[in-house]
Design a protein around this motif. Structure first.
Motif, PDB file in Angstrom:
ATOM      1  N   THR A  79      73.870   7.115-111.762  1.00 43.27           N
ATOM      2  CA  THR A  79      74.009   5.690-111.493  1.00 43.27           C
ATOM      3  C   THR A  79      75.359   5.162-111.942  1.00 43.27           C
ATOM      4  O   THR A  79      75.984   5.681-112.859  1.00 43.27           O
ATOM      5  N   ARG A  81      77.002   1.051-110.907  1.00 40.09           N
ATOM      6  CA  ARG A  81      76.444  -0.290-110.699  1.00 40.09           C
ATOM      7  C   ARG A  81      75.165  -0.197-109.861  1.00 40.09           C
ATOM      8  O   ARG A  81      74.237  -0.954-110.050  1.00 40.09           O
ATOM      9  N   TYR A  82      75.127   0.782-108.955  1.00 45.15           N
ATOM     10  CA  TYR A  82      73.977   0.997-108.077  1.00 45.15           C
ATOM     11  C   TYR A  82      73.439   2.415-108.310  1.00 45.15           C
ATOM     12  O   TYR A  82      73.877   3.102-109.224  1.00 45.15           O
ATOM     13  N   ASP A  86      79.067   2.934-107.474  1.00 50.31           N
ATOM     14  CA  ASP A  86      79.400   1.508-107.442  1.00 50.31           C
ATOM     15  C   ASP A  86      79.372   0.900-106.049  1.00 50.31           C
ATOM     16  O   ASP A  86      79.924  -0.174-105.832  1.00 50.31           O
ATOM     17  N   ARG A 118      67.505  -1.972-114.675  1.00 47.22           N
ATOM     18  CA  ARG A 118      68.900  -2.404-114.555  1.00 47.22           C
ATOM     19  C   ARG A 118      69.299  -2.515-113.087  1.00 47.22           C
ATOM     20  O   ARG A 118      69.951  -3.473-112.675  1.00 47.22           O
ATOM     21  N   THR A 122      70.529  -5.798-110.846  1.00 47.56           N
ATOM     22  CA  THR A 122      71.750  -5.733-110.041  1.00 47.56           C
ATOM     23  C   THR A 122      71.465  -6.077-108.582  1.00 47.56           C
ATOM     24  O   THR A 122      72.237  -6.799-107.948  1.00 47.56           O
TER      25      THR A 122
END
Length: 142
Positions: A79, A81-82, A86, A118, A122
């Motif tokens: 992982t 951000r995604y 990212d 998380r 996001t």
């Protein structure tokens, strides 16, 4: 895959990196074959009829937790951000609605799955994902 081939000039659904591509396929398949069909309304209704109404939620929670445990393990080293870095890719498109459903409809506690929690937060920052929520659809019952 049709969209990927039909519109190659758009943002790709899969990354070029072969490992990230494989992780995307795996994550999407965990959701689409190991979680979603088994917590679908038709299955839950069948369980309610054959086993008992009170068994529907525990069944769904068991299926979701099993899949989420696999996803946590799969994604832990990939992982950003995604799900696999990212950029939003196929895994994210499958995960966003599944996470929403698990946390809001099936009462899965977010703290059980820190990576997925998380990612869920996001995804909520992405306007297109928010607009796709069930309650934002024109035929939603309010």
């Amino acid at each position: 895959m049709y969209l990927e081939d039909k519109y190659p000039h758009r943002h790709p659904l899969l990354p070029n990196d072969i490992l990230k591509r494989a992780i995307n396929f795996q994550a999407a398949n965990i959701v689409s074959s190991s979680i979603q069909p088994l917590q679908n309304s038709s299955v839950l209704n069948y369980i309610g009829e054959k086993v008992g109404y009170d068994e529907k939620l525990p069944w769904a929670q068991t299926v979701i937790r099993k899949g989420f445990t696999a996803l946590e393990k799969l994604l832990k080293d990939h992982t950003g951000r995604y799900a696999t870095g990212d950029e939003v890719f196929l895994a994210d498109v499958f995960l966003a609605p599944q996470l929403y459903s698990a946390f809001t409809r099936f009462n899965i506690h977010m703290d059980e799955f820190p990576i997925l929690s998380r990612l869920y937060a996001t995804y909520n920052d992405i306007p297109a994902f928010r607009e796709a929520l069930p309650e934002n659809q024109p035929d939603a019952v309010h």
